[in-house]
Design a protein around this motif. Structure first.
Motif, PDB file in Angstrom:
ATOM      1  N   ILE A 156       0.853  -1.184   0.000  1.00 47.41           N
ATOM      2  CA  ILE A 156       0.000   0.000   0.000  1.00 47.41           C
ATOM      3  C   ILE A 156       0.895   1.242   0.000  1.00 47.41           C
ATOM      4  N   PRO A 157       0.673   2.177  -0.929  1.00 50.57           N
ATOM      5  CA  PRO A 157       1.559   3.346  -1.042  1.00 50.57           C
ATOM      6  C   PRO A 157       1.208   4.441  -0.045  1.00 50.57           C
ATOM      7  N   LEU A 158       1.496   4.194   1.222  1.00 54.94           N
ATOM      8  CA  LEU A 158       1.205   5.212   2.240  1.00 54.94           C
ATOM      9  C   LEU A 158       1.973   6.496   1.941  1.00 54.94           C
ATOM     10  N   PRO A 159       1.377   7.643   2.234  1.00 53.41           N
ATOM     11  CA  PRO A 159       2.094   8.911   2.029  1.00 53.41           C
ATOM     12  C   PRO A 159       3.382   8.950   2.846  1.00 53.41           C
ATOM     13  N   GLU A 169      -3.515  -3.605   8.446  1.00 52.13           N
ATOM     14  CA  GLU A 169      -4.575  -2.647   8.757  1.00 52.13           C
ATOM     15  C   GLU A 169      -4.765  -1.663   7.607  1.00 52.13           C
ATOM     16  N   ASP A 170      -3.649  -1.247   7.003  1.00 51.58           N
ATOM     17  CA  ASP A 170      -3.727  -0.283   5.903  1.00 51.58           C
ATOM     18  C   ASP A 170      -4.407  -0.874   4.678  1.00 51.58           C
ATOM     19  N   GLU A 171      -4.262  -2.156   4.457  1.00 53.20           N
ATOM     20  CA  GLU A 171      -4.924  -2.791   3.308  1.00 53.20           C
ATOM     21  C   GLU A 171      -6.435  -2.589   3.383  1.00 53.20           C
ATOM     22  N   ARG A 172      -6.949  -2.567   4.590  1.00 58.90           N
ATOM     23  CA  ARG A 172      -8.390  -2.387   4.795  1.00 58.90           C
ATOM     24  C   ARG A 172      -8.761  -0.914   4.910  1.00 58.90           C
ATOM     25  N   GLU A 173      -7.979  -0.144   5.655  1.00 57.67           N
ATOM     26  CA  GLU A 173      -8.386   1.218   6.020  1.00 57.67           C
ATOM     27  C   GLU A 173      -7.982   2.284   5.013  1.00 57.67           C
ATOM     28  N   TYR A 174      -6.975   2.018   4.176  1.00 57.82           N
ATOM     29  CA  TYR A 174      -6.556   3.015   3.183  1.00 57.82           C
ATOM     30  C   TYR A 174      -7.289   2.763   1.862  1.00 57.82           C
ATOM     31  N   GLN A 175      -8.584   2.510   1.991  1.00 54.04           N
ATOM     32  CA  GLN A 175      -9.438   2.199   0.845  1.00 54.04           C
ATOM     33  C   GLN A 175     -10.866   2.565   1.234  1.00 54.04           C
ATOM     34  N   SER A 176     -11.582   3.235   0.343  1.00 54.52           N
ATOM     35  CA  SER A 176     -12.969   3.562   0.667  1.00 54.52           C
ATOM     36  C   SER A 176     -13.847   2.323   0.538  1.00 54.52           C
TER      37      SER A 176
END
Length: 342
Positions: A156-159, A169-176
């Motif tokens: 996931i390309p976090l800023p 967690e980001d796989e789920r939360e950094y997506q609408s």
């Protein structure tokens, strides 16, 4: 010119304490805070995001961006053994992909990643970007063939300002919850506050439609020119659905969910294009023509996103709102809290 000149980049600077940068998402996502700004009387109200519906005008249509974030960050090695980090930005065509690479490369450099995936550098650009072709087991592949591979080997390309590696967690939360069309390398962050339940509740009471704008990494690029209109605005692929066209052409006031939906609608209003490349730069001297209300997060200093907010409320009020948010310890940036402009 003075520091309050809306065309001066330095006018969009503000000081943010590091502790107010949200490094992790709120859970549940609709428990983020919501600052509501009313342009008619310049009042500021503090609430929680799950109270959004109570602030929306009764007659109001909503435009969402249904882009989907891809796992655009890859870690690999050059043939020489040196480590590289590659961030996909966008496809130029079916085979040529523009990327950013950490680590020195030259034309012809071959990069190796997990899953028998490799990339060859075919062009270097002055802005720091690179063009590459991707290969699977040595066979040239198209961008749409790359996407399912990224699901397995990409990140996931976090800023960069989050200062940490991505996790499950980001796989789920950094997506609408309504993400549908793969292609973004950054999330349309105002959308991240919606749960399935809140999204359904809002949509049951308001006409709504989707546009697609594949957010590129240029969204994080600070404005470096002294005068904001000298900034070369990045372009991103967009598509306006027929349902969204109907709402844009209606008499209904429009609420856009995020800066990306705003730029898509406003680019269409100016160009009449329904798909292609959008590079619209909204700022106080180029305000919106069709969008009436905006839901957005709190943005980086001297960014085109902050200038877009100022296109709705003016530079002076932007600073006042942001200072109030800082004083009230709102969380800023991608995983931060939200602001509704009425």
């Amino acid at each position: 010119m003075t520091k309050t000149d809306p065309l001066l980049t330095s006018s969009y600077h503000y000081e943010l304490p590091d502790e107010l940068i949200a490094t992790h998402p709120v859970y549940p996502r609709d428990h983020a805070r919501l600052l509501v700004y009313n342009r008619h009387d310049k009042t500021i109200t503090h609430a929680r995001f799950d109270a959004l519906e109570s602030f929306l005008p009764e007659k109001c249509a909503i435009i969402f961006n249904d882009t989907k974030v891809i796992k655009a960050r890859l870690y690999g090695k050059k043939e020489s053994g040196g480590a590289v980090e590659l961030l996909i930005n966008r496809p130029r065509d079916a085979y040529l992909i523009t990327v950013y690479i950490k680590g020195r490369v030259k034309e012809g450099t071959l990069l190796h990643f997990d899953g028998d995936l490799s990339a060859r550098v075919v062009a270097l650009h002055e802005d720091g970007s690179r063009d590459v072709n991707f290969y699977l087991r040595g066979t040239l592949i198209r961008f749409e063939e790359l996407l399912p591979i990224l699901e397995h080997v990409g990140h996931i390309p976090l800023p960069p300002y989050l200062g940490r590696e991505d996790n499950s967690e980001d796989e789920r939360e950094y997506q609408s919850v309504f993400a549908a069309h793969e292609g973004a390398v950054a999330a349309p962050t105002a959308s991240l506050h919606f749960t399935d339940e809140l999204f359904d509740a809002i949509c049951s009471k308001h006409p709504h439609a989707f546009v697609t704008l594949h957010v590129g990494s240029g969204t994080f690029k600070p404005v470096e020119a002294e005068i904001i209109t000298d900034h070369p605005m990045h372009s991103e692929y967009f598509d306006v659905s027929s349902a969204a066209l109907e709402l844009i052409r209606s008499e209904l006031p429009l609420l856009s969910i995020g800066t990306t939906s705003t730029r898509t609608v406003e680019y269409h209003v100016r160009s009449h294009d329904v798909r292609g490349e959008a590079n619209l730069f909204l700022h106080p001297n180029n305000p919106p023509k069709r969008i009436n209300h905006l839901l957005t997060n709190f943005h980086l200093p001297q960014s085109t996103l902050l200038m877009l907010v100022a296109s709705f409320v003016g530079l002076e009020e932007t600073h006042r709102i942001y200072q109030e948010a800082i004083d009230q310890k709102y969380r800023f940036f991608s995983y931060g809290d939200a602001m509704l402009i009425l």
